[in-house]
Motif scaffolding. Structure first.
Motif, PDB file in Angstrom:
ATOM      1  N   PHE A 188       0.820  -1.204   0.000  1.00 18.50           N
ATOM      2  CA  PHE A 188       0.000   0.000   0.000  1.00 18.50           C
ATOM      3  C   PHE A 188       0.860   1.263   0.000  1.00 18.50           C
ATOM      4  O   PHE A 188       2.040   1.230   0.345  1.00 18.50           O
ATOM      5  CB  PHE A 188      -0.926   0.017   1.220  1.00 18.50           C
ATOM      6  N   GLN A 189       0.226   2.376  -0.327  1.00 19.31           N
ATOM      7  CA  GLN A 189       0.920   3.659  -0.362  1.00 19.31           C
ATOM      8  C   GLN A 189       1.414   4.069   1.029  1.00 19.31           C
ATOM      9  O   GLN A 189       2.492   4.637   1.177  1.00 19.31           O
ATOM     10  CB  GLN A 189      -0.026   4.736  -0.918  1.00 19.31           C
ATOM     11  N   ASP A 190       0.622   3.780   2.076  1.00 16.42           N
ATOM     12  CA  ASP A 190       0.951   4.266   3.419  1.00 16.42           C
ATOM     13  C   ASP A 190       1.662   3.214   4.282  1.00 16.42           C
ATOM     14  O   ASP A 190       1.680   3.326   5.511  1.00 16.42           O
ATOM     15  CB  ASP A 190      -0.310   4.768   4.129  1.00 16.42           C
ATOM     16  N   PHE A 191       2.221   2.202   3.655  1.00 20.54           N
ATOM     17  CA  PHE A 191       3.076   1.192   4.293  1.00 20.54           C
ATOM     18  C   PHE A 191       2.325   0.253   5.253  1.00 20.54           C
ATOM     19  O   PHE A 191       2.554  -0.944   5.250  1.00 20.54           O
ATOM     20  CB  PHE A 191       4.260   1.815   5.057  1.00 20.54           C
ATOM     21  N   LYS A 192       1.482   0.822   6.133  1.00 17.12           N
ATOM     22  CA  LYS A 192       0.710   0.038   7.107  1.00 17.12           C
ATOM     23  C   LYS A 192       1.603  -0.797   8.029  1.00 17.12           C
ATOM     24  O   LYS A 192       1.313  -1.950   8.337  1.00 17.12           O
ATOM     25  CB  LYS A 192      -0.326  -0.846   6.402  1.00 17.12           C
ATOM     26  N   LEU A 193       2.709  -0.187   8.460  1.00 18.80           N
ATOM     27  CA  LEU A 193       3.587  -0.851   9.427  1.00 18.80           C
ATOM     28  C   LEU A 193       3.132  -0.522  10.852  1.00 18.80           C
ATOM     29  O   LEU A 193       2.557   0.538  11.102  1.00 18.80           O
ATOM     30  CB  LEU A 193       5.033  -0.396   9.233  1.00 18.80           C
ATOM     31  N   LEU A 194       3.409  -1.440  11.781  1.00 14.09           N
ATOM     32  CA  LEU A 194       3.073  -1.234  13.186  1.00 14.09           C
ATOM     33  C   LEU A 194       4.240  -0.539  13.870  1.00 14.09           C
ATOM     34  O   LEU A 194       5.353  -1.080  13.936  1.00 14.09           O
ATOM     35  CB  LEU A 194       2.783  -2.583  13.851  1.00 14.09           C
ATOM     36  N   ASN A 195       4.007   0.681  14.394  1.00 14.83           N
ATOM     37  CA  ASN A 195       5.097   1.506  14.910  1.00 14.83           C
ATOM     38  C   ASN A 195       5.790   0.925  16.136  1.00 14.83           C
ATOM     39  O   ASN A 195       6.948   1.244  16.418  1.00 14.83           O
ATOM     40  CB  ASN A 195       4.589   2.916  15.231  1.00 14.83           C
ATOM     41  N   LYS A 196       5.078   0.072  16.899  1.00 11.99           N
ATOM     42  CA  LYS A 196       5.664  -0.472  18.122  1.00 11.99           C
ATOM     43  C   LYS A 196       6.394  -1.793  17.886  1.00 11.99           C
ATOM     44  O   LYS A 196       6.863  -2.430  18.826  1.00 11.99           O
ATOM     45  CB  LYS A 196       4.583  -0.641  19.187  1.00 11.99           C
ATOM     46  N   LYS A 197       6.489  -2.191  16.625  1.00 11.73           N
ATOM     47  CA  LYS A 197       7.223  -3.404  16.277  1.00 11.73           C
ATOM     48  C   LYS A 197       8.409  -3.035  15.390  1.00 11.73           C
ATOM     49  O   LYS A 197       8.323  -2.100  14.596  1.00 11.73           O
ATOM     50  CB  LYS A 197       6.316  -4.395  15.538  1.00 11.73           C
ATOM     51  N   THR A 198       9.513  -3.776  15.518  1.00 12.36           N
ATOM     52  CA  THR A 198      10.664  -3.557  14.647  1.00 12.36           C
ATOM     53  C   THR A 198      10.306  -3.987  13.226  1.00 12.36           C
ATOM     54  O   THR A 198       9.266  -4.629  13.006  1.00 12.36           O
ATOM     55  CB  THR A 198      11.879  -4.363  15.120  1.00 12.36           C
TER      56      THR A 198
ATOM     57  N   LYS B 126      20.466  -5.279   7.398  1.00 15.17           N
ATOM     58  CA  LYS B 126      21.211  -4.612   8.464  1.00 15.17           C
ATOM     59  C   LYS B 126      20.332  -3.683   9.308  1.00 15.17           C
ATOM     60  O   LYS B 126      20.822  -3.034  10.236  1.00 15.17           O
ATOM     61  CB  LYS B 126      22.377  -3.820   7.878  1.00 15.17           C
ATOM     62  N   LYS B 127      19.046  -3.601   8.964  1.00 15.46           N
ATOM     63  CA  LYS B 127      18.159  -2.690   9.695  1.00 15.46           C
ATOM     64  C   LYS B 127      16.926  -3.402  10.244  1.00 15.46           C
ATOM     65  O   LYS B 127      15.917  -2.761  10.556  1.00 15.46           O
ATOM     66  CB  LYS B 127      17.740  -1.533   8.778  1.00 15.46           C
ATOM     67  N   MET B 128      17.012  -4.711  10.405  1.00 13.13           N
ATOM     68  CA  MET B 128      15.861  -5.481  10.849  1.00 13.13           C
ATOM     69  C   MET B 128      15.401  -5.117  12.254  1.00 13.13           C
ATOM     70  O   MET B 128      14.221  -5.257  12.584  1.00 13.13           O
ATOM     71  CB  MET B 128      16.172  -6.984  10.785  1.00 13.13           C
ATOM     72  N   ASP B 129      16.331  -4.629  13.106  1.00  9.94           N
ATOM     73  CA  ASP B 129      15.988  -4.327  14.500  1.00  9.94           C
ATOM     74  C   ASP B 129      15.533  -2.888  14.705  1.00  9.94           C
ATOM     75  O   ASP B 129      15.257  -2.479  15.835  1.00  9.94           O
ATOM     76  CB  ASP B 129      17.187  -4.611  15.411  1.00  9.94           C
ATOM     77  N   ARG B 130      15.445  -2.130  13.644  1.00  7.28           N
ATOM     78  CA  ARG B 130      14.991  -0.741  13.767  1.00  7.28           C
ATOM     79  C   ARG B 130      13.469  -0.664  13.691  1.00  7.28           C
ATOM     80  O   ARG B 130      12.816  -1.520  13.121  1.00  7.28           O
ATOM     81  CB  ARG B 130      15.613   0.127  12.675  1.00  7.28           C
ATOM     82  N   TYR B 131      12.933   0.429  14.246  1.00  5.96           N
ATOM     83  CA  TYR B 131      11.499   0.663  14.219  1.00  5.96           C
ATOM     84  C   TYR B 131      11.140   1.540  13.020  1.00  5.96           C
ATOM     85  O   TYR B 131      12.011   2.263  12.493  1.00  5.96           O
ATOM     86  CB  TYR B 131      11.051   1.329  15.521  1.00  5.96           C
ATOM     87  N   PRO B 132       9.892   1.506  12.556  1.00  9.52           N
ATOM     88  CA  PRO B 132       9.508   2.276  11.365  1.00  9.52           C
ATOM     89  C   PRO B 132       9.891   3.753  11.432  1.00  9.52           C
ATOM     90  O   PRO B 132      10.322   4.333  10.430  1.00  9.52           O
ATOM     91  CB  PRO B 132       7.987   2.095  11.310  1.00  9.52           C
ATOM     92  N   GLN B 133       9.767   4.368  12.623  1.00  9.66           N
ATOM     93  CA  GLN B 133      10.089   5.788  12.758  1.00  9.66           C
ATOM     94  C   GLN B 133      11.587   6.064  12.705  1.00  9.66           C
ATOM     95  O   GLN B 133      12.010   7.217  12.645  1.00  9.66           O
ATOM     96  CB  GLN B 133       9.481   6.368  14.042  1.00  9.66           C
TER      97      GLN B 133
END
Length: 226
Positions: A85-95, A129-136
């Motif tokens: 989707f255009q707005d990604f729809k990622l969960l901000n509290k999950k990596t 290399k960025k799997m542990d980062r959060y969406p923000q």
């Protein structure tokens, strides 16, 4: 792979969202579906993934007639069609890893399977290399890459990208399109829904143009004509 036959979708007596749509997309194709806002692109996407029921005609996905698909069957359909989707729809509290893994967890995927597949798809999209980062903590382009990884975890035969570059600058947009082309080379059928004229014209792939709920053009090697 995907077949629409005389599909009609009505929202009321006065609003015809899709008007006698006939469309055949073969396995392994890369197809851009274009049109102005409000012309029926979003409705077409929703009928393809089981979010909207059609009023007349039939829709077949991979040999499965989904015209009268039930809500209990929709999850099975979604495993065949990865959606971005255009707005990604990622969960901000999950990596990023947890976001991608979540798509497998809700389908009952084991920890062993998740820990094997998720790093693999994250490598495909260049986020190993960025799997542990959060969406923000990552860029918009990287967030969209994570969304693509999430769409790939079930190894879908079809990848449906609904305005995937709409919130991205031109550099990140181009990188996402290159990634979609690479995925298409693996044999995945890619459907790109967009109004980005520059991207469509540069792709030089099949272009289906929708206007007022009707397919007005279907070019094997097309351009954005509206």
């Amino acid at each position: 792979m995907i077949k629409f036959e005389n599909v009609i979708k009505l929202y009321s007596e006065n609003i015809t969202a899709l008007n006698r749509i006939n469309l055949h997309i073969k396995p392994g194709e890369f197809v851009s579906i274009v049109g102005q806002s409000g012309t029926g692109k979003t409705t077409l996407v929703k009928t393809m993934i089981g979010d909207e029921k059609i009023d007349k005609g039939s829709i077949t996905i991979g040999g499965w007639d989904i015209t009268d698909i039930t809500q209990s069957e929709v999850p099975m359909l979604r495993r065949q069609i990865g959606v971005i989707f255009q707005d990604f729809k990622l969960l901000n509290k999950k990596t990023l890893f947890e976001n991608v893994a979540f798509a497998m967890q809700v389908c009952g995927g084991s920890s062993k399977k998740i820990n094997t597949i998720v790093p693999h798809v994250m490598k495909i999209v260049g986020l190993q290399k960025k799997m542990d980062r959060y969406p923000q903590e990552v860029s918009g382009g990287e967030s969209q890459r994570a969304a693509i990884a999430r769409a790939l975890v079930h190894r879908p035969k079809i990848l449906l990208a609904d305005e995937p570059t709409g919130n991205l600058d031109s550099l990140n947009a181009n990188e996402i399109i290159e990634l979609l082309l690479r995925i298409n080379k693996f044999g995945t059928t890619v459907i790109l829904v967009t109004h980005n004229r520059e991207i469509v014209n540069r792709l030089k792939r099949r272009v289906v143009t929708i206007d007022n709920g009707t397919i007005i053009s279907d070019q094997a090697v097309g351009r954005y004509i509206l």
